[in-house]
Design a protein around this motif. Structure first.
Motif, PDB file in Angstrom:
ATOM      1  N   LYS A   1      57.605  28.535  68.148  1.00 32.94           N
ATOM      2  CA  LYS A   1      58.677  28.806  67.183  1.00 32.94           C
ATOM      3  C   LYS A   1      59.355  27.526  66.697  1.00 32.94           C
ATOM      4  O   LYS A   1      60.513  27.555  66.265  1.00 32.94           O
ATOM      5  CB  LYS A   1      59.713  29.747  67.802  1.00 32.94           C
ATOM      6  CG  LYS A   1      59.177  31.151  68.061  1.00 32.94           C
ATOM      7  CD  LYS A   1      60.263  32.071  68.572  1.00 32.94           C
ATOM      8  CE  LYS A   1      59.733  33.489  68.789  1.00 32.94           C
ATOM      9  NZ  LYS A   1      60.797  34.397  69.288  1.00 32.94           N
TER      10      LYS A   1
ATOM     11  N   ILE B   1      62.899  32.973  61.683  1.00 26.50           N
ATOM     12  CA  ILE B   1      63.720  32.175  62.598  1.00 26.50           C
ATOM     13  C   ILE B   1      65.022  31.742  61.926  1.00 26.50           C
ATOM     14  O   ILE B   1      66.103  31.823  62.503  1.00 26.50           O
ATOM     15  CB  ILE B   1      62.939  30.938  63.092  1.00 26.50           C
ATOM     16  CG1 ILE B   1      61.742  31.371  63.950  1.00 26.50           C
ATOM     17  CG2 ILE B   1      63.846  30.015  63.922  1.00 26.50           C
ATOM     18  CD1 ILE B   1      60.727  30.265  64.188  1.00 26.50           C
ATOM     19  N   GLU B   2      64.906  31.270  60.679  1.00 27.69           N
ATOM     20  CA  GLU B   2      66.071  30.774  59.930  1.00 27.69           C
ATOM     21  C   GLU B   2      66.072  31.393  58.524  1.00 27.69           C
ATOM     22  O   GLU B   2      65.660  30.749  57.556  1.00 27.69           O
ATOM     23  CB  GLU B   2      66.061  29.246  59.836  1.00 27.69           C
ATOM     24  CG  GLU B   2      66.202  28.543  61.172  1.00 27.69           C
ATOM     25  CD  GLU B   2      66.342  27.032  61.027  1.00 27.69           C
ATOM     26  OE1 GLU B   2      67.012  26.585  60.073  1.00 27.69           O
ATOM     27  OE2 GLU B   2      65.783  26.307  61.851  1.00 27.69           O
TER      28      GLU B   2
ATOM     29  N   TYR C   1      62.777  26.521  53.942  1.00 23.77           N
ATOM     30  CA  TYR C   1      61.766  27.415  54.512  1.00 23.77           C
ATOM     31  C   TYR C   1      61.458  28.572  53.555  1.00 23.77           C
ATOM     32  O   TYR C   1      60.298  28.976  53.407  1.00 23.77           O
ATOM     33  CB  TYR C   1      62.227  27.956  55.864  1.00 23.77           C
ATOM     34  CG  TYR C   1      62.421  26.888  56.928  1.00 23.77           C
ATOM     35  CD1 TYR C   1      61.921  25.600  56.758  1.00 23.77           C
ATOM     36  CD2 TYR C   1      63.103  27.163  58.107  1.00 23.77           C
ATOM     37  CE1 TYR C   1      62.104  24.627  57.728  1.00 23.77           C
ATOM     38  CE2 TYR C   1      63.285  26.193  59.086  1.00 23.77           C
ATOM     39  CZ  TYR C   1      62.795  24.924  58.895  1.00 23.77           C
ATOM     40  OH  TYR C   1      62.966  23.960  59.860  1.00 23.77           O
TER      41      TYR C   1
ATOM     42  N   ALA D   1      60.250  25.537  64.126  1.00 24.94           N
ATOM     43  CA  ALA D   1      60.276  25.772  62.681  1.00 24.94           C
ATOM     44  C   ALA D   1      59.912  24.554  61.827  1.00 24.94           C
ATOM     45  O   ALA D   1      59.170  24.697  60.851  1.00 24.94           O
ATOM     46  CB  ALA D   1      61.641  26.319  62.273  1.00 24.94           C
TER      47      ALA D   1
ATOM     48  N   LYS E   1      57.060  32.927  59.808  1.00 24.75           N
ATOM     49  CA  LYS E   1      57.779  32.748  61.077  1.00 24.75           C
ATOM     50  C   LYS E   1      59.059  31.947  60.878  1.00 24.75           C
ATOM     51  O   LYS E   1      60.098  32.261  61.449  1.00 24.75           O
ATOM     52  CB  LYS E   1      56.882  32.030  62.097  1.00 24.75           C
ATOM     53  CG  LYS E   1      55.863  32.900  62.782  1.00 24.75           C
ATOM     54  CD  LYS E   1      55.159  32.101  63.875  1.00 24.75           C
ATOM     55  CE  LYS E   1      54.093  32.924  64.576  1.00 24.75           C
ATOM     56  NZ  LYS E   1      53.418  32.126  65.644  1.00 24.75           N
ATOM     57  N   THR E   2      58.976  30.885  60.067  1.00 22.42           N
ATOM     58  CA  THR E   2      60.159  30.043  59.868  1.00 22.42           C
ATOM     59  C   THR E   2      61.276  30.814  59.183  1.00 22.42           C
ATOM     60  O   THR E   2      62.451  30.626  59.492  1.00 22.42           O
ATOM     61  CB  THR E   2      59.831  28.787  59.027  1.00 22.42           C
ATOM     62  OG1 THR E   2      59.554  29.148  57.666  1.00 22.42           O
ATOM     63  CG2 THR E   2      58.644  28.033  59.598  1.00 22.42           C
TER      64      THR E   2
ATOM     65  N   ASN F   1      56.853  24.805  59.260  1.00 24.73           N
ATOM     66  CA  ASN F   1      57.105  24.702  57.824  1.00 24.73           C
ATOM     67  C   ASN F   1      56.279  23.591  57.178  1.00 24.73           C
ATOM     68  O   ASN F   1      55.625  23.808  56.151  1.00 24.73           O
ATOM     69  CB  ASN F   1      58.589  24.437  57.569  1.00 24.73           C
ATOM     70  CG  ASN F   1      58.883  24.234  56.099  1.00 24.73           C
ATOM     71  OD1 ASN F   1      58.886  25.168  55.309  1.00 24.73           O
ATOM     72  ND2 ASN F   1      59.114  22.984  55.702  1.00 24.73           N
TER      73      ASN F   1
END
Length: 211
Positions: free
Chosen positions: A94, A126-127, A133, A96, A122-123, A100
């Motif tokens: 994870k 996460i954010e 991202y 990021a 996924k990024t 990215n």
């Protein structure tokens, strides 16, 4: 570091490392300074040394692997860059920044776009408020021909600061153009050009208008 005096940062870090040769903080500052000065070869040497000394420190190892991925890419060695991104993600799935950058660089080459999309998604999970991202994810969707969804994602990026970033504005304009919203695309390209004329957006737009 905060004054962005990179030459001085490197020299002062070197001075500190004379008496504290294994201090990872000073080494990292030196490596960052070298990187900011575009001395990628020297920076790689510095971060490789950090990596060898950071055994057992997982956080430092992951961060350094990711930085090495970025630095090798800046140096023009994509193969090594991707190798270090893969090492980073293997240790921290994870992470990021590595996800990215790896995804974006693959998309720029038009390679492994589905893999790039999975990493980029996924990024965003996460954010979800990170404009960079969101932009990467949208750009990959654009590369896959899904401009409608890319537009939705880029509108989110605008909300979270993307409207102040020339690259993101450029991507948004491109997606709008592909969707047939040309007048709106020209507006956003104009905004991007004002923020960063060095991107050559004005010349690009002129060519599109001539077509």
């Amino acid at each position: 570091y905060y004054l962005e005096k990179w030459d001085l940062l490197v020299s002062q870090s070197d001075s500190a490392l004379v008496t504290r040769p294994a201090d990872l903080d000073f080494m990292q500052l030196k490596g960052i300074g070298q990187l900011q000065l575009n001395n990628t070869k020297e920076s790689i040497i510095t971060f490789q040394k950090i990596l060898s000394l950071a055994k057992g420190d997982s956080a430092t190892t992951v961060r350094t692997l990711s930085i090495l991925g970025d630095t090798y890419y800046m140096a023009g060695d994509k193969k090594e860059a991707y190798k270090y991104y893969q090492k980073t993600i293997k240790l921290e799935p994870k992470h990021a920044p590595a996800l990215n950058n790896y995804a974006y660089y693959l998309s720029e080459e038009g390679k492994q776009l589905k893999k790039a999309m999975a990493m980029s998604k996924k990024t965003v999970e996460i954010e979800p408020e990170n404009a960079t991202y969101l932009d990467t994810y949208a750009w990959i969707l654009h590369k896959l021909g899904n401009n409608a969804e890319a537009k939705v994602i880029l509108k989110q990026a605008m909300v979270y600061g993307g409207n102040q970033n020339a690259d993101i504005l450029d991507h948004y304009a491109r997606v709008l153009y592909e969707l047939g919203e040309k007048d709106l695309a020209y507006i956003y390209w104009g905004q991007a050009d004002k923020i960063d004329p060095s991107l050559g957006i004005a010349a690009k737009v002129e060519k599109l208008k001539q077509k």
